[in-house]
Each structure stands twice: as C-alpha cells, then as structure tokens.
Design a protein around this motif. Structure first.
Motif, PDB file in Angstrom:
ATOM      1  N   TYR A  35      -8.551   8.575   8.781  1.00 32.34           N
ATOM      2  CA  TYR A  35      -8.351   7.958   7.405  1.00 32.34           C
ATOM      3  C   TYR A  35      -7.231   7.311   7.858  1.00 32.34           C
ATOM      4  O   TYR A  35      -6.018   6.880   8.606  1.00 32.34           O
ATOM      5  N   ASN A  62      -1.464   8.392  -0.667  1.00 34.41           N
ATOM      6  CA  ASN A  62      -2.322   8.080  -0.100  1.00 34.41           C
ATOM      7  C   ASN A  62      -2.881   9.996   0.213  1.00 34.41           C
ATOM      8  O   ASN A  62      -3.262  10.147   1.056  1.00 34.41           O
ATOM      9  N   THR A  78      -4.097   4.103   6.418  1.00 35.51           N
ATOM     10  CA  THR A  78      -3.821   3.137   5.070  1.00 35.51           C
ATOM     11  C   THR A  78      -3.854   2.119   5.227  1.00 35.51           C
ATOM     12  O   THR A  78      -4.638   1.378   5.975  1.00 35.51           O
ATOM     13  N   GLU A 127      -1.920   0.537   8.228  1.00 33.71           N
ATOM     14  CA  GLU A 127      -2.579   0.816   9.489  1.00 33.71           C
ATOM     15  C   GLU A 127      -3.493   0.949   9.743  1.00 33.71           C
ATOM     16  O   GLU A 127      -4.166  -0.016  10.569  1.00 33.71           O
ATOM     17  N   TYR A 142       3.306   2.653   1.581  1.00 38.44           N
ATOM     18  CA  TYR A 142       3.785   3.418   3.146  1.00 38.44           C
ATOM     19  C   TYR A 142       4.631   2.673   4.025  1.00 38.44           C
ATOM     20  O   TYR A 142       4.892   2.107   3.938  1.00 38.44           O
ATOM     21  N   ALA A 160       1.262  -0.935  -0.012  1.00 36.23           N
ATOM     22  CA  ALA A 160       0.193  -0.341  -0.195  1.00 36.23           C
ATOM     23  C   ALA A 160       0.555   1.509   0.170  1.00 36.23           C
ATOM     24  O   ALA A 160      -0.067   2.297   0.402  1.00 36.23           O
ATOM     25  N   CYS A 174      -8.016  -1.075   0.859  1.00 35.33           N
ATOM     26  CA  CYS A 174      -6.380  -0.800   1.012  1.00 35.33           C
ATOM     27  C   CYS A 174      -6.316   0.154   0.850  1.00 35.33           C
ATOM     28  O   CYS A 174      -5.019   0.942   1.775  1.00 35.33           O
ATOM     29  N   GLY A 175      -7.116   0.778   1.764  1.00 36.61           N
ATOM     30  CA  GLY A 175      -7.202   2.591   2.646  1.00 36.61           C
ATOM     31  C   GLY A 175      -8.564   3.017   2.900  1.00 36.61           C
ATOM     32  O   GLY A 175      -9.143   3.219   1.585  1.00 36.61           O
ATOM     33  N   LEU A 209      -5.242  11.390   2.698  1.00 35.08           N
ATOM     34  CA  LEU A 209      -5.007  12.166   4.453  1.00 35.08           C
ATOM     35  C   LEU A 209      -4.604  13.861   3.759  1.00 35.08           C
ATOM     36  O   LEU A 209      -4.737  13.685   5.384  1.00 35.08           O
ATOM     37  N   GLY A 217      -8.435   6.823  -3.845  1.00 37.36           N
ATOM     38  CA  GLY A 217      -7.344   5.045  -3.032  1.00 37.36           C
ATOM     39  C   GLY A 217      -8.648   4.306  -3.316  1.00 37.36           C
ATOM     40  O   GLY A 217      -8.851   3.257  -2.279  1.00 37.36           O
ATOM     41  N   THR A 257       4.895   9.165   1.072  1.00 35.36           N
ATOM     42  CA  THR A 257       3.493   8.413   1.932  1.00 35.36           C
ATOM     43  C   THR A 257       2.378   9.019   1.352  1.00 35.36           C
ATOM     44  O   THR A 257       1.076   8.763   1.052  1.00 35.36           O
TER      45      THR A 257
END
Length: 514
Positions: free
Chosen positions: A44, A162, A46, A49, A6, A4, A67-68, A165, A302, A158
């Motif tokens: 949010y 994403n 990721t 996460e 990150y 993903a 996936c996020g 974010l 995303g 990052t």
C-alpha cells in the motif's frame, strides 16, 4: 506534515532498521512477486509515497487512487505471476528502494488486525524464508527496536490517517505484540457529520470492541430475522439474502456485523478494502441512512472505489437512485422452474436429457442425502475435481475462483448441519463421485450453492443437477436459483442452456460522489 496526512520525516529518512540482509533479499524469490493480479499482499502506498514513486519513474496508472492505494502489479515478463512495477526482475533490485513505502520498510514485520478483527497487532511473516533461519531471539530483538517507533505519536497519527496500511488477519503471520494505542486511534476517529434523518446513528468507527463484531454461526438467527424484517427475502429472489451464502466465504472475506440505528449491517473485508455485502437490513431498507455507512467505508478504505453496497434488489433500486446514489448492474442470477428441470421435456432439453439417460444406463448410482459419513470422501473428491478443472483448461478468472472456492466447500462440508444446508451425493461403486449443497431462500426457492462432479464420468454433472431438483421438488420447491455466472463464458453458456425463466437483477450501490 505532508499532504495526505503523512509526516515528512517518515518519507525523507529511514526510520526502521532493516532486519533481512540485502544479500538475502537479492537471492530471494518471494518479495515483490505475486501469484494473483489482485493479491491482498500488494504494498500500500500513501498519497505522498505515490508522488515519490511517480517522481522516480513509476507509471501513475499503477495507482488506482492517487490519495492512497495498493499498487497495481504487472505481468512477470520472465515467467508466471505478477510483479510490483517498481521491481526490476533482471537485477532483482527495487527501482525506488530509497523511497520505498512504509509497507515495504516495515517488512518482514507487518501490521494487521487480529483474528477477531478487534485489535491491531504487529506480527512477523513466516512466508519470509529468512525469518525461518534467523531464530526467535533475533526476531524479538528487532521487534524491540521497532516498538518505540511504532508507539510515537507521529507514527500512530500516520497509520490512523492511512488505515489500509493495517492488513487483514493472516494465519501465517505470527503475532508478537498487541498495539492498543494504535487500535484506539484507528477505531476512534471523529464522529460522522450526519445529515437530517441520520442523527443519533453511532459512528461505526467508534463502536470499537462492542460494535463491529465478527460474523459467526451464532448470528445466523439474528441475521435471518433482520432479512425477514426488511422484506427483501422474496420468492425467486437473490441468493445473498441467506446466511450461508455469506458465511461459507469467510475463509476469503472477513465478515463483521453491527446494529446501527436499528439496522443490521453486514461488512465484508476484502483484499481491496471494506464493503457492505447487503443493504442495511431493517423495517424500511429503502430509507436506510446510507451516508454514515459510506463515510465509514471511505475512511477505512482511503476513498478506494471498493466503497459500495452489494446485492441491492430491484425493489429498492429506484428509491436509492432518487436519493442520489449510483446503482450499477451486477451479473444477474439464474432462476428456473423446478418442474422444467425435473422433466427435461422437449427439444430444448434434448442434450441434458440424453446425458442423464446415458449416465443411468451405465451406472447404478442413486442420489443419497449428504451425511457426515461422506465427509472424507467429499474432501478427496474436491481435491481431485480441482485438478481435473485445471487440467481441462480454465479462464484466468476461473482459476482464481477455483482457488477461492475450496475454502467455501470445506466450510460447507464441516458445518453442514449448523448452516441448515440441503445436500446430496452420488456414489459409484461405493465411492462419492459427486455432491451438492443448497440453501432455502424462502419456502418455495432453493438455491444451489455448490456442486462438484467427477469430470471423467459422462453425464454425471447433468444427473446430479436433475436429482438435486427432484429432491427440491419433493421438499416443496417451486423455483431453483443457481446464482450468477461469475463472468465466466463457459458457466454462462451452461446456465443458459437450462433455459431460465428469469434473470434476477442485482445492483451495486455507491455514493454519487466519493
């Protein structure tokens, strides 16, 4: 690098110093709590996460997209509103604090787009009570500590991977830094790989400051020309094919537009992500290149399910289905014959006719064209009407829609002339007790956009609607469109009671595969 996209070091260590003392956080009633189930303030997560949160016991169903995605909140067992599923209301602790998402680690600072939606900025959230106490010097000192981390290549990578974010603009978040390098990376991206027939269409992500532009009232003529060129504006058609229909909701949705491959493209940034509010508007809308537009939304959101094109009319549905896109039905809009609503003849209109007759017996209150003279009284009535609706009991969806609608009413009242709206008021004893606004969809169809009537006056709502139709009839209307029922059972029953001659179908398009 994790799956993903990150960086692992941002998951396994604490990259940011915490500004707010833990003792303050534990006594606060703001964070981790949300008034609405779909609040755009939900954190949010990721993909990495989400994996970490699930490993610590959070239900995987809390994340619509593994996936996020923003986390799905849960009802507060100890009161009103909703809670993050990682928050324990009995202890006021976060169950995943050590691996909480970056969105939470950064707070009370936050990343968002500026008001013009063309620059990523760093701001501090004035909703955090501690930020009011600590003082500007401490805030700026904290910002100075955070900035080197934000400017690291790994951090920029990052955030660019994403983009959700980066939140939408909020007036109560004070901007402290512009982030040009992050802006360039997020807007830049890679060119889309377009299929045959879409070559030469610019990547919306690369349009930058010159391409994606905020929708302002200055674009009304441009958008109307595009609608006319598309041929999708038709007698008895959908309300969405008018500029005011979208513009009055700009307090809830951030609208942007771009000319892409000869098509006028209207994007709306919602709490859940970006979607297209209309099909691409050009000479051949059924043949518009959709793949790059869906790809833009997918990358911005995303892969969220919000990637869609709304308000697709019946006339191009089959062509888009044949091209492999999915078309799902929206709530239809209600279309009436003006003469029926003016005459209210026969048994089927008996109750509405009786309500109008009662109002006219009890009040000498003519229907008058709206003017600026009524602005203040209409605003006062709007607030009073909202309280009446709440006191009368509302479905949960109805309560949320009422809160959203206030800004639309204010925009209509403030920019009535520039939007070309048709409006009227009803005064009782000199006080405005009802008002309405409509917009012409074409030369024969008037759409009723907004209506407010004092709920304590019997028959007033029916009288207002009938007089609106009489005004439309005098101005040459054949049809009245009252839009959809928003999924509200009471509104549906009210609209059906006026016996529409047609339910105008509308569809939402999405790619066959995300």
């Amino acid at each position: 690098m994790s799956s993903a996209g990150y960086p692992d070091h941002l998951i396994t260590i604490e990259p940011l110093a915490q500004l707010v003392p833990s003792s303050v956080c534990l006594s606060c009633d703001v964070c981790c709590r949300f008034p609405e189930q779909d609040s755009f303030l939900r954190p949010y997560f990721t993909g990495r996460e989400i994996q970490a949160a699930v490993a610590r016991g959070i239900d995987p169903a809390s994340f619509p997209d593994p996936c996020g995605s923003q986390v799905s909140v849960v009802p507060n067992p100890q009161g009103e509103g909703y809670l993050c599923p990682a928050f324990d209301p009995s202890t006021r602790h976060c169950r995943i604090y050590e691996t909480r998402p970056l969105d939470c680690r950064l707070y009370p600072l936050g990343l968002m787009w500026n008001a013009a939606q063309d620059q990523v900025v760093l701001g501090w959230d004035t909703k955090c009570p501690y930020m009011q106490e600590v003082g500007p010097a401490a805030i700026i000192a904290h910002v100075d500590r955070v900035m080197p981390w934000l400017e690291q290549e790994e951090t920029i990578e990052t955030l660019a991977a994403n983009p959700r974010l980066i939140g939408r603009f909020q007036e109560d978040v004070t901007v402290v830094r512009n982030l040009p390098h992050l802006t360039e990376r997020v807007i830049g991206g890679k060119q889309f790989s377009c299929s045959a027939g879409t070559a030469g269409i610019p990547d919306p992500l690369r349009l930058g400051l010159d391409g994606l532009k905020p929708l302002t009232i200055a674009e009304a003529a441009r958008m109307n020309r595009a609608i006319d060129q598309s041929g999708l504006r038709e007698a008895g058609g959908l309300a969405a094919y008018s500029f005011p229909y979208h513009y009055i909701w700009r307090g809830i949705l951030a609208y942007h537009w771009a000319e892409i491959g000869g098509y006028f493209c209207l994007f709306a940034d919602s709490p859940a992500g970006v979607f297209m509010a209309l099909p691409p508007l050009g000479p051949q809308p059924a043949e518009a290149p959709l793949d790059p537009l869906f790809e833009f939304m997918r990358r911005r959101n995303g892969a969220s399910a919000v990637c869609r094109i709304e308000n697709v009319p019946e006339r191009i549905k089959a062509e888009w289905q044949n091209r492999g896109y999915r078309l799902n039905t929206k709530d239809p809009e209600y279309l009436y014959r003006v003469d029926d609503l003016v005459e209210l003849a026969g048994d089927r209109y008996k109750s509405q006719r009786a309500a109008c007759n009662r109002f006219r017996r009890e009040h000498q209150a003519p229907f008058e064209p709206y003017s600026r003279l009524f602005h203040r009284d209409c605003l006062a009535l709007l607030i009073e009407w909202g309280e009446q609706k709440k006191a009368g009991g509302l479905e949960e969806l109805g309560r949320l829609l009422l809160e959203d609608a206030e800004s639309a009413h204010r925009i209509a009242l403030n920019e009535f002339d520039g939007l070309g709206l048709v409006g009227g008021v009803v005064r009782i004893d000199g006080r405005v007790r009802a008002y309405t606004f409509g917009v012409w969809l074409d030369r024969t169809t008037l759409c009723i956009l907004l209506e407010v009537a004092d709920r304590t006056v019997p028959g007033l709502a029916q009288h207002l609607f009938r007089e609106s139709c009489r005004m439309a009839q005098r101005l040459g209307a054949t049809w009245i469109n009252t839009m959809d029922d928003s999924g509200l059972s009471t509104l549906r029953a009210s609209k059906q009671a006026y016996h529409p001659v047609r339910l105008v179908p509308s569809y939402v398009a999405s790619p066959a595969r995300l």
